[in-house]
Design a protein around this motif. Structure first.
Motif, PDB file in Angstrom:
ATOM      1  N   LEU A 400      18.583  -0.072   1.081  1.00  0.00           N
ATOM      2  CA  LEU A 400      18.697  -1.450   1.554  1.00  0.00           C
ATOM      3  C   LEU A 400      18.362  -1.574   3.042  1.00  0.00           C
ATOM      4  N   ASP A 401      18.575  -0.508   3.803  1.00  0.00           N
ATOM      5  CA  ASP A 401      18.286  -0.584   5.230  1.00  0.00           C
ATOM      6  C   ASP A 401      16.801  -0.615   5.531  1.00  0.00           C
ATOM      7  N   SER A 402      15.975   0.024   4.663  1.00  0.00           N
ATOM      8  CA  SER A 402      14.527   0.074   4.888  1.00  0.00           C
ATOM      9  C   SER A 402      13.880  -1.110   4.198  1.00  0.00           C
ATOM     10  N   ALA A 403      13.406  -2.067   4.981  1.00  0.00           N
ATOM     11  CA  ALA A 403      12.826  -3.283   4.408  1.00  0.00           C
ATOM     12  C   ALA A 403      11.447  -3.028   3.797  1.00  0.00           C
ATOM     13  N   ASP A 404      10.743  -1.986   4.267  1.00  0.00           N
ATOM     14  CA  ASP A 404       9.382  -1.737   3.785  1.00  0.00           C
ATOM     15  C   ASP A 404       9.334  -0.798   2.579  1.00  0.00           C
ATOM     16  N   THR A 405      10.485  -0.272   2.166  1.00  0.00           N
ATOM     17  CA  THR A 405      10.478   0.678   1.058  1.00  0.00           C
ATOM     18  C   THR A 405       9.975   0.034  -0.226  1.00  0.00           C
ATOM     19  N   LEU A 406      10.452  -1.189  -0.517  1.00  0.00           N
ATOM     20  CA  LEU A 406      10.049  -1.872  -1.742  1.00  0.00           C
ATOM     21  C   LEU A 406       8.545  -2.093  -1.772  1.00  0.00           C
ATOM     22  N   LYS A 407       7.999  -2.596  -0.688  1.00  0.00           N
ATOM     23  CA  LYS A 407       6.572  -2.877  -0.632  1.00  0.00           C
ATOM     24  C   LYS A 407       5.747  -1.596  -0.737  1.00  0.00           C
ATOM     25  N   GLU A 408       6.170  -0.557  -0.055  1.00  0.00           N
ATOM     26  CA  GLU A 408       5.410   0.690  -0.053  1.00  0.00           C
ATOM     27  C   GLU A 408       5.463   1.381  -1.410  1.00  0.00           C
ATOM     28  N   VAL A 409       6.626   1.340  -2.071  1.00  0.00           N
ATOM     29  CA  VAL A 409       6.733   1.949  -3.405  1.00  0.00           C
ATOM     30  C   VAL A 409       5.827   1.220  -4.398  1.00  0.00           C
ATOM     31  N   LEU A 410       5.770  -0.110  -4.307  1.00  0.00           N
ATOM     32  CA  LEU A 410       4.887  -0.867  -5.196  1.00  0.00           C
ATOM     33  C   LEU A 410       3.428  -0.499  -4.968  1.00  0.00           C
ATOM     34  N   PHE A 411       3.004  -0.432  -3.716  1.00  0.00           N
ATOM     35  CA  PHE A 411       1.608  -0.141  -3.403  1.00  0.00           C
ATOM     36  C   PHE A 411       1.231   1.273  -3.838  1.00  0.00           C
ATOM     37  N   LYS A 412       2.079   2.244  -3.528  1.00  0.00           N
ATOM     38  CA  LYS A 412       1.778   3.623  -3.899  1.00  0.00           C
ATOM     39  C   LYS A 412       1.840   3.833  -5.413  1.00  0.00           C
ATOM     40  N   SER A 413       2.680   3.090  -6.098  1.00  0.00           N
ATOM     41  CA  SER A 413       2.742   3.204  -7.558  1.00  0.00           C
ATOM     42  C   SER A 413       1.447   2.711  -8.187  1.00  0.00           C
ATOM     43  N   ALA A 414       0.929   1.588  -7.704  1.00  0.00           N
ATOM     44  CA  ALA A 414      -0.350   1.091  -8.216  1.00  0.00           C
ATOM     45  C   ALA A 414      -1.478   2.073  -7.918  1.00  0.00           C
ATOM     46  N   GLU A 415      -1.447   2.678  -6.748  1.00  0.00           N
ATOM     47  CA  GLU A 415      -2.474   3.662  -6.386  1.00  0.00           C
ATOM     48  C   GLU A 415      -2.380   4.900  -7.270  1.00  0.00           C
ATOM     49  N   THR A 416      -1.177   5.336  -7.583  1.00  0.00           N
ATOM     50  CA  THR A 416      -1.012   6.511  -8.441  1.00  0.00           C
ATOM     51  C   THR A 416      -1.470   6.216  -9.865  1.00  0.00           C
ATOM     52  N   LEU A 417      -1.180   5.019 -10.359  1.00  0.00           N
ATOM     53  CA  LEU A 417      -1.630   4.628 -11.694  1.00  0.00           C
ATOM     54  C   LEU A 417      -3.107   4.266 -11.729  1.00  0.00           C
ATOM     55  N   ALA A 418      -3.758   4.158 -10.536  1.00  0.00           N
ATOM     56  CA  ALA A 418      -5.173   3.803 -10.419  1.00  0.00           C
ATOM     57  C   ALA A 418      -5.446   2.423 -10.996  1.00  0.00           C
ATOM     58  N   VAL A 419      -4.537   1.479 -10.738  1.00  0.00           N
ATOM     59  CA  VAL A 419      -4.715   0.098 -11.163  1.00  0.00           C
ATOM     60  C   VAL A 419      -4.543  -0.802  -9.948  1.00  0.00           C
ATOM     61  N   SER A 420      -4.804  -2.067 -10.148  1.00  0.00           N
ATOM     62  CA  SER A 420      -4.686  -3.025  -9.061  1.00  0.00           C
ATOM     63  C   SER A 420      -3.211  -3.311  -8.755  1.00  0.00           C
ATOM     64  N   PRO A 421      -2.866  -3.604  -7.476  1.00  0.00           N
ATOM     65  CA  PRO A 421      -1.475  -3.961  -7.161  1.00  0.00           C
ATOM     66  C   PRO A 421      -0.959  -5.164  -7.925  1.00  0.00           C
ATOM     67  N   GLN A 422      -1.866  -6.044  -8.349  1.00  0.00           N
ATOM     68  CA  GLN A 422      -1.409  -7.203  -9.102  1.00  0.00           C
ATOM     69  C   GLN A 422      -0.994  -6.833 -10.527  1.00  0.00           C
ATOM     70  N   ASP A 423      -1.342  -5.609 -10.982  1.00  0.00           N
ATOM     71  CA  ASP A 423      -0.932  -5.157 -12.305  1.00  0.00           C
ATOM     72  C   ASP A 423       0.423  -4.465 -12.288  1.00  0.00           C
ATOM     73  N   VAL A 424       0.984  -4.212 -11.102  1.00  0.00           N
ATOM     74  CA  VAL A 424       2.281  -3.538 -10.974  1.00  0.00           C
ATOM     75  C   VAL A 424       3.212  -4.465 -10.197  1.00  0.00           C
ATOM     76  N   ARG A 425       4.336  -4.818 -10.777  1.00  0.00           N
ATOM     77  CA  ARG A 425       5.263  -5.760 -10.161  1.00  0.00           C
ATOM     78  C   ARG A 425       6.669  -5.163 -10.147  1.00  0.00           C
ATOM     79  N   PHE A 426       7.431  -5.545  -9.114  1.00  0.00           N
ATOM     80  CA  PHE A 426       8.833  -5.135  -9.047  1.00  0.00           C
ATOM     81  C   PHE A 426       9.651  -5.918 -10.064  1.00  0.00           C
TER      82      PHE A 426
END
Length: 570
Positions: A400-426
Motif C-alpha cells: 500500500l505504501d508504494s503507489a507505483d507497484t500496481l501500475k508497474e505490475v500491470l505493465f510488466k505482466s502484459a509484457e511477460t504475456l506478450a500482449v497489449s496492456p489493454q488486454d490485462v486489467r487489475f
C-alpha cells in the motif's frame, strides 16, 4: 554437265545397278549441309566439307537429346536423290550404344540422348564415306546460366584455380565474366572475325597438375601460366573448353575439379551478377544469380548487416530504420516489419505486411503474442476471459505504501504475456499469509492466449525476473474458480405447510362427520317423517306380495287380523 552425268547415271542404274564404273556422283554435288538438331529446337550446321573427317560441337545443359539432318542442294532432282539413296544409303551410327538410323534427305533422324560430361561419338555414313561427330553436353544452360550451387564450392583452395584467361586468335581477351576460384562455369565470346582461342590457367596448389580439352576430346597437358595450343571456335553454336585441376592434397572423396568455359563468336555475354541479360552492362540484367535481387535492371545484394537497417534501392545502400521500428522495409514510421518490446505492429489493413509500431491496438484488435501484431480475433476462436493470481512476496503495508507497484505490475505482466496492456486489467487484491504476502488478481482477455495451455507462455522464472517484486506462485483461474457458487438453497416444497395442515384438518373432519351424519341424523330424520306413497309404490307392493311365500303371507294376515280384533275390542 550435271544433266549429262545424270542421264548417264540413269542408264547405268538400269544396266549395272550394283556398281557405278565412271561418272560416280561426288558428295559435294548433292549434299549442301549437315545439321545437328538439338532437342531445344536449335539446328547448328557443321559446315561440312568432304575433305574433313572429324567434327565436334557442344550443347547447352537444357538440350538433352540430339539428332542429325542432311540437306541436299536445292537443284537436286528426285531422280538424283533416288539414285543417291540406291547407290550409298545415308545413315548415322552410335557405336557405343549399337544404334544405327537411316537418314532421309531433309528429314531429321531419331534423337539420341546425351549425358553431361560424357562425349557422345556418332558416325555419319555419307556416299560411302564415314565422318565422325563428337557432341558434348555442358553444365551451362542455353541462357548462359550455370549450376547453383556451383560444384567448385565443395572444393578446398588447393583443388581450385587461382586464375583463368582466354585470348582469341587476334590476341584480344575474350569477353568473359571475371574469374573467381569458387565459380567453375563461364560463358564467353570472341569477335566474329576471330577463328581460334588460347587459354592460360594457374592453380592455387603449385604442385597441382593441369589438363585441358575441347568439346570432350582428348585431355592435353597444360603448363601453369603458359598458353595452350590454339583451339578452333565454331562459326555457329558452342565450343566447350575444359580445364581439369588434379591435386594430390585433395580428400579421397573428391574427384579433380573441372572448369568449363562455353565459347561462341559474337555472342552476348552477361555481367557476372546476371543470370540472364539484354547486354553486357550491370544495368542490363533480366534475372540474377542468387542471392542477388533484381532491382531496376541491376542485380544487387540487398542484405544488410543489421536488422535495424533496410536496403534503399534508390541509393543502393543500407540505411537506418525509423526509431520506432525494430525491422523495416523503408525509413518511414509506417514501414515497420517488426517492433521493439512493449510496442505492437498496427498494420493499415488485415492483409498489410507493413505498419506502425504503437503502444496499444485499436478497439476490437488483439496482440498476437508470436508476431506482436494487432489482429482481429479469428472466427474460430472465442474471446475468453480468465484470471491470474500472483502471490507477491510483499507485505500489505509495503504494497500500500508504494503507489507505483500496481501500475508497474500491470505493465510488466502484459509484457511477460506478450500482449497489449489493454488486454490485462487489475481485478482485485487480497491479503495472504497473515499480511506477509499479497494475492494480486489480473484479468486477461485475449483470444490468442488460452488458459488451458499455460505451459507455452507461463514460466515462474520469466515472471520472477520481470516483476518489480518477487512472485512465489502463479495460478490460473476461471471466473467460476475465482467466485465459486455458495450453498444451494433447499428446493421449494410442493405445497406450503399451512396448506398441508388445512388439508389434514379437512380430511379429519370428513372422517368424523360423515358417519355421524349418515347413521344418526339421516336415520333420525327418516324416522320422524310420515310415510307417503309415491309413484310406483303400488307396483312395489304388488311385487312384494307376489314374491312372498304364501305361508308367510297367511301368517302375516292372521297376525294382522288378530291385532285388528284386539284393537276393536279395546
Amino acid at each position: 554437265m550435271r544433266s549429262a552425268c545424270s542421264r548417264w547415271l540413269w542408264w547405268q542404274a538400269l544396266l549395272l545397278p550394283a556398281r557405278f564404273s565412271r561418272c560416280q556422283p561426288q558428295a559435294t554435288d548433292f549434299i549442301q549441309e549437315v545439321y545437328l538438331v538439338q532437342s531445344i529446337g536449335l539446328s547448328v550446321p557443321l559446315f561440312w566439307r568432304v575433305e574433313r573427317a572429324d567434327y565436334s560441337l557442344a550443347m547447352p545443359r537444357d538440350s538433352q537429346m540430339v539428332a542429325v539432318r542432311v540437306d541436299l542442294v536445292p537443284s537436286s532432282t528426285a531422280e538424283e536423290v533416288a539414285l543417291l539413296a540406291a547407290a550409298d544409303p545415308l545413315a548415322v551410327r552410335v557405336p557405343s550404344r549399337g544404334l544405327r538410323f537411316t537418314l532421309r534427305p531433309g528429314v531429321t533422324s531419331a534423337y539420341v540422348s546425351a549425358e553431361i560430361g560424357e562425349p557422345l561419338d556418332m558416325r555419319l555414313e555419307l556416299l560411302g564415306s564415314e565422318y565422325g561427330v563428337r557432341v558434348l553436353r555442358s553444365k551451362i544452360a542455353s541462357s548462359g546460366e550455370g549450376l547453383w550451387p556451383d560444384p567448385a564450392r565443395l572444393y578446398p583452395p588447393q583443388g581450385t584455380l587461382a586464375g583463368l584467361n582466354l585470348w582469341d586468335s587476334m590476341g584480344l581477351a575474350a569477353n568473359m565474366a571475371w574469374f573467381a576460384p569458387r565459380v567453375s562455369l563461364y560463358f564467353a565470346s570472341i569477335r566474329e572475325n576471330a577463328h581460334g582461342v588460347r587459354l592460360a590457367a594457374t592453380p592455387n596448389d603449385p604442385d597441382a597438375e593441369l589438363e585441358w580439352r575441347m568439346n570432350g576430346g582428348k585431355w592435353d597437358f597444360l603448363v601453369s601460366g603458359l598458353t595452350s595450343s590454339p583451339a578452333e571456335v565454331a562459326a555457329l553454336g558452342w565450343t566447350l573448353l575444359e580445364v581439369r585441376v588434379s591435386s594430390s592434397s585433395l580428400p579421397g572423396s573428391l574427384t579433380p575439379l573441372v572448369y568449363q568455359v562455353v565459347l561462341a563468336r559474337g555472342a552476348r555475354v552477361c555481367h557476372p551478377s546476371c543470370a540472364r541479360c539484354t547486354g553486357p552492362s550491370l544495368e542490363d540484367c533480366e534475372a540474377c544469380v542468387p542471392p542477388l535481387i533484381l532491382i531496376g535492371g541491376k542485380c544487387l545484394y540487398t542484405a544488410c548487416p543489421s536488422s535495424s537497417l533496410y536496403f534503399n534501392a534508390s541509393t543502393e545502400r543500407c540505411e537506418p530504420c525509423d526509431s520506432s521500428c525494430r525491422e523495416c522495409a523503408d525509413g518511414t514510421p509506417w514501414g515497420c516489419v517488426s517492433c521493439p518490446p512493449s510496442r505492437y505492429l498496427r498494420p493499415s489493413s488485415e492483409i498489410a505486411v507493413l505498419g506502425s509500431c504503437e503502444q496499444s491496438c485499436l478497439y476490437g484488435f488483439f496482440v498476437q503474442p508470436t508476431s506482436q501484431r494487432c489482429q482481429v480475433a479469428p472466427a474460430s476462436a472465442e474471446v475468453e476471459r480468465f484470471y491470474l493470481r500472483l502471490t507477491l512476496r510483499v507485505s500489505v503495508e509495503d504494497f500500500l505504501d508504494s503507489a507505483d507497484t500496481l501500475k508497474e505490475v500491470l505493465f510488466k505482466s502484459a509484457e511477460t504475456l506478450a500482449v497489449s496492456p489493454q488486454d490485462v486489467r487489475f481485478h482485485k487484491w487480497e491479503s495472504a499469509k497473515a499480511g506477509l504476502a499479497v494475492f494480486f488478481f489480473l484479468e486477461v482477455e485475449n483470444p490468442f492466449v488460452q488458459h488451458d495451455e499455460p505451459e507455452e507462455w507461463l514460466s515462474i522464472d520469466d515472471w520472477f525476473a520481470s516483476l518489480p517484486v518477487p512472485v512465489d506462485e502463479i495460478r490460473i483461474m476461471t471466473q467460476s474458480q475465482l467466485y465459486p457458487p455458495g450453498p444451494q438453497p433447499p428446493p421449494a416444497p410442493f405445497l406450503d405447510p399451512w396448506l398441508w395442515g388445512a388439508i389434514g384438518a379437512g380430511s379429519a373432519s370428513l372422517l368424523l362427520l360423515y358417519p355421524l351424519y349418515t347413521f344418526y341424523f339421516v336415520r333420525k330424520y327418516k324416522g320422524q317423517m310420515p310415510y307417503y306413497p309415491g309413484d310406483g309404490q303400488e307396483q312395489f307392493v304388488d311385487y312384494v306380495l307376489e314374491k312372498t311365500d304364501p305361508a308367510v303371507m297367511s301368517a302375516m294376515v292372521n297376525t294382522a287380523g288378530n291385532l285388528k280384533a284386539a284393537t276393536t275390542e279395546e
